[in-house]
Design a protein around this motif. Sequence first.
Motif, PDB file in Angstrom:
ATOM      1  N   SER A 443       0.829  -1.214   0.000  1.00  0.00           N
ATOM      2  CA  SER A 443       0.000   0.000   0.000  1.00  0.00           C
ATOM      3  C   SER A 443       0.860   1.259   0.000  1.00  0.00           C
ATOM      4  CB  SER A 443      -0.930   0.010   1.214  1.00  0.00           C
ATOM      5  OG  SER A 443      -1.814  -1.096   1.172  1.00  0.00           O
ATOM      6  N   ASN A 444       1.939   1.256   0.776  1.00  0.00           N
ATOM      7  CA  ASN A 444       2.828   2.427   0.813  1.00  0.00           C
ATOM      8  C   ASN A 444       3.584   2.589  -0.507  1.00  0.00           C
ATOM      9  OD1 ASN A 444       2.099   3.214   3.387  1.00  0.00           O
ATOM     10  ND2 ASN A 444       3.708   2.004   4.387  1.00  0.00           N
ATOM     11  N   ARG A 445       3.921   1.456  -1.145  1.00  0.00           N
ATOM     12  CA  ARG A 445       4.589   1.557  -2.460  1.00  0.00           C
ATOM     13  C   ARG A 445       3.645   2.186  -3.481  1.00  0.00           C
ATOM     14  NH1 ARG A 445       6.288  -3.774  -1.246  1.00  0.00           N
ATOM     15  NH2 ARG A 445       4.955  -4.691  -2.870  1.00  0.00           N
ATOM     16  N   LEU A 446       2.370   1.814  -3.419  1.00  0.00           N
ATOM     17  CA  LEU A 446       1.395   2.410  -4.345  1.00  0.00           C
ATOM     18  C   LEU A 446       1.275   3.917  -4.112  1.00  0.00           C
ATOM     19  CD1 LEU A 446      -1.500  -0.235  -4.357  1.00  0.00           C
ATOM     20  CD2 LEU A 446       0.305   0.080  -6.045  1.00  0.00           C
ATOM     21  N   ARG A 447       1.252   4.323  -2.853  1.00  0.00           N
ATOM     22  CA  ARG A 447       1.153   5.758  -2.543  1.00  0.00           C
ATOM     23  C   ARG A 447       2.376   6.511  -3.042  1.00  0.00           C
ATOM     24  NH1 ARG A 447      -2.836   7.501   0.679  1.00  0.00           N
ATOM     25  NH2 ARG A 447      -4.075   5.954   1.826  1.00  0.00           N
ATOM     26  N   GLN A 448       3.566   5.942  -2.816  1.00  0.00           N
ATOM     27  CA  GLN A 448       4.799   6.598  -3.241  1.00  0.00           C
ATOM     28  C   GLN A 448       4.845   6.768  -4.766  1.00  0.00           C
ATOM     29  OE1 GLN A 448       7.481   7.841  -1.560  1.00  0.00           O
ATOM     30  NE2 GLN A 448       6.512   7.486   0.425  1.00  0.00           N
ATOM     31  N   LEU A 449       4.323   5.773  -5.493  1.00  0.00           N
ATOM     32  CA  LEU A 449       4.373   5.804  -6.958  1.00  0.00           C
ATOM     33  C   LEU A 449       3.152   6.483  -7.572  1.00  0.00           C
ATOM     34  CD1 LEU A 449       5.617   2.135  -7.528  1.00  0.00           C
ATOM     35  CD2 LEU A 449       6.941   4.229  -7.890  1.00  0.00           C
ATOM     36  N   GLY A 450       2.121   6.735  -6.770  1.00  0.00           N
ATOM     37  CA  GLY A 450       0.890   7.306  -7.312  1.00  0.00           C
ATOM     38  C   GLY A 450       0.130   6.314  -8.169  1.00  0.00           C
ATOM     39  N   LEU A 451       0.291   5.022  -7.888  1.00  0.00           N
ATOM     40  CA  LEU A 451      -0.386   3.968  -8.643  1.00  0.00           C
ATOM     41  C   LEU A 451      -1.571   3.443  -7.843  1.00  0.00           C
ATOM     42  CD1 LEU A 451       2.437   1.675 -10.115  1.00  0.00           C
ATOM     43  CD2 LEU A 451       0.860   3.109 -11.394  1.00  0.00           C
ATOM     44  N   PRO A 452      -2.783   3.514  -8.365  1.00  0.00           N
ATOM     45  CA  PRO A 452      -3.913   2.888  -7.671  1.00  0.00           C
ATOM     46  C   PRO A 452      -3.896   1.379  -7.855  1.00  0.00           C
ATOM     47  CG  PRO A 452      -4.652   3.893  -9.706  1.00  0.00           C
ATOM     48  CD  PRO A 452      -3.188   4.243  -9.565  1.00  0.00           C
ATOM     49  N   SER A 453      -4.586   0.672  -7.032  1.00  0.00           N
ATOM     50  CA  SER A 453      -4.657  -0.781  -7.153  1.00  0.00           C
ATOM     51  C   SER A 453      -5.407  -1.153  -8.431  1.00  0.00           C
ATOM     52  CB  SER A 453      -5.369  -1.382  -5.937  1.00  0.00           C
ATOM     53  OG  SER A 453      -6.741  -1.017  -5.938  1.00  0.00           O
ATOM     54  N   LEU A 454      -5.181  -2.371  -8.914  1.00  0.00           N
ATOM     55  CA  LEU A 454      -5.872  -2.839 -10.109  1.00  0.00           C
ATOM     56  C   LEU A 454      -7.368  -3.005  -9.849  1.00  0.00           C
ATOM     57  CD1 LEU A 454      -3.306  -5.476 -11.412  1.00  0.00           C
ATOM     58  CD2 LEU A 454      -3.637  -3.128 -12.196  1.00  0.00           C
ATOM     59  N   GLU A 455      -7.728  -3.344  -8.614  1.00  0.00           N
ATOM     60  CA  GLU A 455      -9.137  -3.463  -8.257  1.00  0.00           C
ATOM     61  C   GLU A 455      -9.843  -2.118  -8.410  1.00  0.00           C
ATOM     62  OE1 GLU A 455     -11.890  -4.997  -4.476  1.00  0.00           O
ATOM     63  OE2 GLU A 455      -9.707  -4.856  -4.290  1.00  0.00           O
ATOM     64  N   TYR A 456      -9.191  -1.054  -7.953  1.00  0.00           N
ATOM     65  CA  TYR A 456      -9.748   0.291  -8.115  1.00  0.00           C
ATOM     66  C   TYR A 456      -9.845   0.664  -9.587  1.00  0.00           C
ATOM     67  CZ  TYR A 456      -9.775   5.402  -8.305  1.00  0.00           C
ATOM     68  OH  TYR A 456     -10.072   6.714  -8.600  1.00  0.00           O
ATOM     69  N   ARG A 457      -8.835   0.314 -10.373  1.00  0.00           N
ATOM     70  CA  ARG A 457      -8.833   0.639 -11.804  1.00  0.00           C
ATOM     71  C   ARG A 457      -9.996  -0.053 -12.530  1.00  0.00           C
ATOM     72  NH1 ARG A 457      -5.447   3.986 -14.723  1.00  0.00           N
ATOM     73  NH2 ARG A 457      -5.284   2.362 -16.292  1.00  0.00           N
ATOM     74  N   ARG A 458     -10.304  -1.290 -12.148  1.00  0.00           N
ATOM     75  CA  ARG A 458     -11.427  -1.987 -12.778  1.00  0.00           C
ATOM     76  C   ARG A 458     -12.760  -1.330 -12.404  1.00  0.00           C
ATOM     77  NH1 ARG A 458      -8.216  -6.444 -11.271  1.00  0.00           N
ATOM     78  NH2 ARG A 458      -9.496  -6.855  -9.432  1.00  0.00           N
ATOM     79  N   LYS A 459     -12.869  -0.921 -11.154  1.00  0.00           N
ATOM     80  CA  LYS A 459     -14.082  -0.222 -10.689  1.00  0.00           C
ATOM     81  C   LYS A 459     -14.263   1.086 -11.464  1.00  0.00           C
ATOM     82  CE  LYS A 459     -15.652   2.058  -6.373  1.00  0.00           C
ATOM     83  NZ  LYS A 459     -16.763   1.274  -5.812  1.00  0.00           N
ATOM     84  N   ARG A 460     -13.198   1.810 -11.665  1.00  0.00           N
ATOM     85  CA  ARG A 460     -13.234   3.066 -12.410  1.00  0.00           C
ATOM     86  C   ARG A 460     -13.568   2.821 -13.884  1.00  0.00           C
ATOM     87  NH1 ARG A 460      -9.327   5.745 -15.425  1.00  0.00           N
ATOM     88  NH2 ARG A 460      -9.407   8.036 -15.429  1.00  0.00           N
ATOM     89  N   ALA A 461     -12.999   1.751 -14.470  1.00  0.00           N
ATOM     90  CA  ALA A 461     -13.278   1.433 -15.872  1.00  0.00           C
ATOM     91  C   ALA A 461     -14.748   1.090 -16.078  1.00  0.00           C
ATOM     92  CB  ALA A 461     -12.390   0.271 -16.325  1.00  0.00           C
ATOM     93  N   ASP A 462     -15.360   0.438 -15.089  1.00  0.00           N
ATOM     94  CA  ASP A 462     -16.775   0.078 -15.198  1.00  0.00           C
ATOM     95  C   ASP A 462     -17.663   1.312 -15.318  1.00  0.00           C
ATOM     96  OD1 ASP A 462     -16.289  -2.607 -15.179  1.00  0.00           O
ATOM     97  OD2 ASP A 462     -16.895  -2.948 -13.105  1.00  0.00           O
ATOM     98  N   VAL A 463     -17.503   2.272 -14.402  1.00  0.00           N
ATOM     99  CA  VAL A 463     -18.385   3.450 -14.435  1.00  0.00           C
ATOM    100  C   VAL A 463     -18.076   4.319 -15.660  1.00  0.00           C
ATOM    101  CG1 VAL A 463     -18.790   3.509 -11.949  1.00  0.00           C
ATOM    102  CG2 VAL A 463     -16.811   4.725 -12.883  1.00  0.00           C
ATOM    103  N   LEU A 464     -16.820   4.311 -16.104  1.00  0.00           N
ATOM    104  CA  LEU A 464     -16.479   5.042 -17.320  1.00  0.00           C
ATOM    105  C   LEU A 464     -17.195   4.440 -18.528  1.00  0.00           C
ATOM    106  CD1 LEU A 464     -14.841   7.127 -18.899  1.00  0.00           C
ATOM    107  CD2 LEU A 464     -12.926   5.521 -18.921  1.00  0.00           C
TER     108      LEU A 464
END
Length: 557
Positions: A443-464
């Motif tokens: 989780s801290n590596r994702l924050r440092q890199l500004g990368l969201p989780s793949l689960e979040y990306r799929r959720k975002r792709a759905d509503v898009l």
Amino acid sequence: MNEELSSIRWEHELQGLNTCNAWDYFVDKLFKAIDQHIPVCKVRPSVRRVRKPWMKETTINALKIKRKTWYQYKHNQTLENYETYRIARNEASKQQRSSVEEYENKIVTEFKENPKSFWKYIQSKTKTKSVIPNLEDENGDIVTTDEEKTTVLNQFFSSVFTIEDNNNIPEFEARTNMELGNLEITIDQVEKKLGELNVAKSPGPDKLHPKILYELRSVISEPLAIIFDKSLRESVLPKVWKEANVTPIFKKGNKQKAQNYRPVSLTKTTHSITKLFADDTKVYGTANNIDDSEKIQRDLNKLDDWSQKWQLKFNADKCKVMHFGNNNIETEYSMLGNNGQSILSITREEKDLGVIFDPTLKFSIHVSTCVKKANRLLGMIRRTFGPLEKDMFLPLYKSLIRPQLEYATTVWSPLLLKDIQQLENVQRRATKLVKGLSDLTYSNRLRQLGLPSLEYRRKRADVLQVFRIINEIDKTSDRGRSMLTKQDHYRTRGHNKRLLKPHTRLNIRKHSFAIRVINDWNSLPSEIVNAESVNRFKTLINTYWKNCDIKFYPSCY
């Protein structure tokens, strides 16, 4: 060359010539200009060691000094000479590391504009080379030489090629009263297409490099427009336009079988501006009883009749049947093959537009395939570049690895926890490649890199995707029925584009795109769902979900 070719009165010179003669005249003038104005140098084979692409003059000089001080120490092994050599050796190593890092950073940052340099560097680091393996001929014998392999592949490709009977072409049945107007290819259209050519590509069989066509586009667009227009009016293609360099590409199955390779043709660059192609055919229907199965078989028979009539025959050996659902009676179906009616084989997995479907519709096979591809690329990056700086890791990961895990996720978003973890584990391992982050939590590596989780990306792709469907940017209706249904009445709470959520009994249906996305979509504010553009919607949803729980803390861990 521009000045010389622009002085030619193309309309006058090509007037009265047919398509083939007009093309020959144009090519003759173009190659004469190329021979006169483009210098040619002969490259002689050298016994000298090829310079590495990352080598700079400062690096070469440092290596020369290192070599010189080493020879001095070998002839006179004093402590002073060794110290001189040690300093030169360390400086050369420092220069090499600096040059390599600078070059690698350059090819990574320019990856999208110049992918050729990137993959060339990757290939130089790869020990195994991609070649056509030994093949089986029609007698089952193994062939090993390039000439024999070429013969086997050529025989197979020729065997599935249909030679049309031009004297027996049926009349096309009119389906509309509308008439197609005069089709004209304009100079501006040709110049625009020439301006879109990828100058990094190799030339085709005509030896006309895309770079030349791109640079001369303003002066050659007129003769090409005239020739293309002649070709349309005369219904004629010059013979040389039909020539191509054919490369066999492996698809799937046994690599020793010629039938598992597809011919990919590298045609002439000028002709590729106007080419068309056809793709696969699918037939589907509900099959809960014998009557339903017979209806599907009648549809297949109609396809057979059509293919025979129009001389576009199906390869029955490559046609497959996949049964879905618990109530499917799994009837056998048949199509016309080379030896009469052939029973179609039943498959448990099939790739369609890059997505692997299976009868369960859980997409576990597809997830495993995506993970394997992504891990292979991840291993390639680790072997080639080693630990990466953040600025190098992000473009590599976003361009090469993450697309393997996210292509068409609205179709196959995983249902099972093990599949969700498989996907997230790839990103989890990938982020450990970044220097200084391997000891942090995921989780801290994702924050440092500004990368969201793949689960979040799929959720975002759905509503898009819902936004694109509701605003008719993407058409998804099936015979007038949309996969998403708006609520008939407007409630005080919520926005005016709320979707109706139907009752579902099975988990497969519950986790399908049209159902799983409804709660997320209905919970969005009115400002977001009524955004004026896709880009505006993305900006608003990123802001609204910036503190979403799964953005940096995926629920699968």
